[in-house]
Design a protein around this motif. Sequence first.
Motif, mmCIF file in Angstrom:
data_model
loop_
_atom_site.group_PDB
_atom_site.id
_atom_site.type_symbol
_atom_site.label_atom_id
_atom_site.label_comp_id
_atom_site.label_asym_id
_atom_site.label_seq_id
_atom_site.Cartn_x
_atom_site.Cartn_y
_atom_site.Cartn_z
ATOM 1 N N HIS A 49 4.076 0.925 5.209
ATOM 2 C CA HIS A 49 4.956 -0.048 4.568
ATOM 3 C C HIS A 49 5.515 0.478 3.248
ATOM 4 C CE1 HIS A 49 3.886 -3.185 7.453
ATOM 5 N NE2 HIS A 49 2.687 -2.644 7.425
ATOM 6 N N LEU A 69 0.642 -10.586 7.207
ATOM 7 C CA LEU A 69 1.356 -9.446 6.638
ATOM 8 C C LEU A 69 0.449 -8.697 5.661
ATOM 9 C CD1 LEU A 69 3.830 -7.673 6.304
ATOM 10 C CD2 LEU A 69 4.702 -9.332 4.625
ATOM 11 N N TYR A 113 10.855 -9.772 3.929
ATOM 12 C CA TYR A 113 10.362 -10.413 5.149
ATOM 13 C C TYR A 113 10.564 -11.912 4.963
ATOM 14 C CZ TYR A 113 7.903 -6.006 6.043
ATOM 15 O OH TYR A 113 7.579 -4.689 6.259
ATOM 16 N N GLN A 163 10.501 -15.796 5.445
ATOM 17 C CA GLN A 163 9.626 -16.796 6.061
ATOM 18 C C GLN A 163 8.607 -16.175 7.014
ATOM 19 O OE1 GLN A 163 9.198 -20.137 5.222
ATOM 20 N NE2 GLN A 163 10.255 -19.189 3.503
ATOM 21 N N THR A 164 7.821 -15.272 6.472
ATOM 22 C CA THR A 164 6.805 -14.530 7.204
ATOM 23 C C THR A 164 5.429 -15.090 6.880
ATOM 24 O OG1 THR A 164 8.127 -12.533 7.167
ATOM 25 C CG2 THR A 164 5.776 -12.231 7.447
ATOM 26 N N PRO A 165 4.543 -15.225 7.866
ATOM 27 C CA PRO A 165 3.168 -15.610 7.553
ATOM 28 C C PRO A 165 2.548 -14.573 6.598
ATOM 29 C CG PRO A 165 3.586 -15.845 9.902
ATOM 30 C CD PRO A 165 4.764 -15.121 9.307
ATOM 31 N N VAL A 166 2.150 -15.024 5.425
ATOM 32 C CA VAL A 166 1.734 -14.122 4.354
ATOM 33 C C VAL A 166 0.412 -13.421 4.669
ATOM 34 C CG1 VAL A 166 1.160 -13.971 1.902
ATOM 35 C CG2 VAL A 166 3.040 -15.436 2.652
ATOM 36 N N ARG A 217 -1.833 -19.437 7.958
ATOM 37 C CA ARG A 217 -0.568 -19.461 8.702
ATOM 38 C C ARG A 217 0.636 -19.739 7.805
ATOM 39 N NH1 ARG A 217 -0.478 -23.535 12.636
ATOM 40 N NH2 ARG A 217 -2.131 -24.647 11.601
ATOM 41 N N ARG A 228 12.065 -4.009 1.046
ATOM 42 C CA ARG A 228 12.237 -4.768 2.284
ATOM 43 C C ARG A 228 11.811 -6.220 2.086
ATOM 44 N NH1 ARG A 228 9.863 -3.629 8.305
ATOM 45 N NH2 ARG A 228 11.070 -5.294 9.263
ATOM 46 N N ASP A 248 8.885 -16.170 1.880
ATOM 47 C CA ASP A 248 9.658 -14.940 1.757
ATOM 48 C C ASP A 248 8.787 -13.927 1.006
ATOM 49 O OD1 ASP A 248 11.770 -16.212 2.983
ATOM 50 O OD2 ASP A 248 12.878 -16.555 1.126
ATOM 51 N N SER A 299 3.781 -19.550 5.596
ATOM 52 C CA SER A 299 4.907 -18.608 5.586
ATOM 53 C C SER A 299 5.697 -18.723 4.290
ATOM 54 C CB SER A 299 5.850 -18.885 6.761
ATOM 55 O OG SER A 299 5.203 -18.618 7.974
ATOM 56 N N THR A 305 8.454 -9.846 -0.253
ATOM 57 C CA THR A 305 9.135 -8.578 -0.479
ATOM 58 C C THR A 305 8.081 -7.489 -0.593
ATOM 59 O OG1 THR A 305 10.927 -9.682 -1.656
ATOM 60 C CG2 THR A 305 10.713 -7.314 -1.986
#
Length: 103
Positions: free
Chosen positions: A64, A53, A45, A47-50, A33, A43, A37, A35, A39
């Motif tokens: 993508h 993704l 993303y 603070q995205t859950p790595v 879970r 693009r 940044d 998170s 790239t």
Amino acid sequence: MTGPVTFPAPGRIPYPGGCVLEPAPYALDWLLRWSADVTVGDRVYPQTPVAPLLQALLRDPAAHGITRADAEAARDRFLALAGPALEAEGGRTEWLARELRGA
């Protein structure tokens, strides 16, 4: 952070301790879970859950704008960076690999 997919290394896992939580399963859950940044190509993303993704990138890299090799390299980098943190809490890198294999 090189390549078409970049993200930082996870920091120390903030295990709260106590008699209820086991450190290894907690660490695995935290890493799945975690998170940051990320790239992907041009693009960002924030603070995205790595891990989720990465699963999406592995399922459909072309959607993508990256190649299958790029997605696999990002997965391998995540395992190389997060695996030692998991193992420090008594877990195994293979647990993370298994979570990303089904993608």
